[in-house]
Design an enzyme around this catalytic site. Structure first.
Site, PDB file in Angstrom:
ATOM      1  N   ASP A   1      -4.126  -4.052  -5.047  1.00  0.00           N
ATOM      2  CA  ASP A   1      -3.323  -2.950  -5.441  1.00  0.00           C
ATOM      3  C   ASP A   1      -1.839  -3.252  -5.555  1.00  0.00           C
ATOM      4  O   ASP A   1      -1.221  -2.146  -6.139  1.00  0.00           O
ATOM      5  CB  ASP A   1      -3.385  -1.920  -4.008  1.00  0.00           C
ATOM      6  CG  ASP A   1      -4.810  -1.506  -3.779  1.00  0.00           C
ATOM      7  OD1 ASP A   1      -5.814  -1.715  -4.646  1.00  0.00           O
ATOM      8  OD2 ASP A   1      -4.784  -0.982  -2.714  1.00  0.00           O
TER       9      ASP A   1
ATOM     10  N   ASP B   1     -11.949   1.093   5.794  1.00  0.00           N
ATOM     11  CA  ASP B   1     -10.717   1.557   4.805  1.00  0.00           C
ATOM     12  C   ASP B   1      -9.748   2.238   5.326  1.00  0.00           C
ATOM     13  O   ASP B   1      -8.652   2.228   4.899  1.00  0.00           O
ATOM     14  CB  ASP B   1     -11.413   2.352   3.900  1.00  0.00           C
ATOM     15  CG  ASP B   1     -12.533   1.667   2.875  1.00  0.00           C
ATOM     16  OD1 ASP B   1     -12.402   0.529   2.498  1.00  0.00           O
ATOM     17  OD2 ASP B   1     -13.385   2.129   2.612  1.00  0.00           O
TER      18      ASP B   1
ATOM     19  N   ASP C   1       0.873  -1.286  -0.019  1.00  0.00           N
ATOM     20  CA  ASP C   1      -0.098   0.062  -0.035  1.00  0.00           C
ATOM     21  C   ASP C   1       0.835   1.284  -0.007  1.00  0.00           C
ATOM     22  O   ASP C   1       0.482   2.281   0.375  1.00  0.00           O
ATOM     23  CB  ASP C   1      -1.006   0.060   1.366  1.00  0.00           C
ATOM     24  CG  ASP C   1      -2.052   1.094   0.984  1.00  0.00           C
ATOM     25  OD1 ASP C   1      -2.700   1.143  -0.187  1.00  0.00           O
ATOM     26  OD2 ASP C   1      -2.449   1.646   2.209  1.00  0.00           O
TER      27      ASP C   1
END
Length: 217
Positions: A41, A192, A3
């Site tokens: 991601d 989130d 991330d």
């Protein structure tokens, strides 16, 4: 570099630790049937420049190795995450990166994981990307896209946006030959991250879950 050091930062400290973890994860599945959405991601962050270039080759190697390790189990289907249509505007560049990461050895790719883009738009984007990948199949996360994405908010539209709703229930009846399933990959109600009053990323947030359910069609 998970991330890009943001809300979901962390991950394995090095390649050997990651390979060991993936092996343990695959062994844990054993002979069971499972669908694995691999590394949300990770590939889009290579494409958008968030992941430093010196880490790209190692990431390709680790992801392709993870696909191979998981596919040793006949009951496992593996879809490599490919972001969503609102994130990567150049599907050609995304397709090239997916190929480098071994998508050809997987069962396909995944779209809209933990995001809010409408299903119809993801189907259209999935077809375009599939055409560039020799007809690869794909799955779509519909867990929270019932009202589509938040508009009019320039920052962190992906992070606990208000007013969202549950999307289509999980099914393999997608109406699109190459779309294998609509799945709830992101568990509705999981935060989130610490934005808009939410708890840390991945933590259960009952009020948000109830809102998604109440607004569902």
């Amino acid at each position: 570099h998970r991330d890009c050091g943001q809300h979901s930062a962390g991950g394995a400290p090095d390649a050997a630790a990651y390979e060991s973890w993936i092996g343990s994860f695959a062994d844990g599945i054993g002979d069971a049937k499972a669908v694995v959405i691999l590394e949300p991601d990770a590939i889009p962050h290579v494409v958008d420049g968030c992941t430093p270039p010196e880490l790209h080759e190692e990431r390709y190697r680790l992801i392709s190795g993870a696909i191979a390790r998981l596919k040793q189990h006949p009951g496992v289907r593996v879809y490599l995450d490919a972001g969503n249509s609102a994130w990567i505007s150049d599907p050609g560049k995304l397709a090239q990166t997916l190929r480098q990461a071994g998508v050809g050895e997987a069962d396909g790719f995944a779209l809209n994981v933990s995001n809010f883009q409408r299903t119809g738009e993801q189907l259209a984007y999935g077809r375009r990307l599939s055409d560039m990948l020799g007809g690869a199949h794909f799955v779509i996360d519909t867990s929270r896209n019932g009202n589509g994405p938040l508009t009019g908010a320039p920052n962190e539209v992906w992070c606990n946006p208000p007013g969202r709703a549950l999307g289509e229930p999980p099914t393999t009846r997608t109406g699109e030959e190459r779309a294998d399933a609509f799945l709830w990959v992101k568990r509705p109600g999981e935060s989130d991250g610490p934005c808009r009053g939410g708890p840390k990323a991945g933590a259960w947030w009952p009020d948000y879950a109830l809102g998604l359910a109440r607004r569902a069609g």
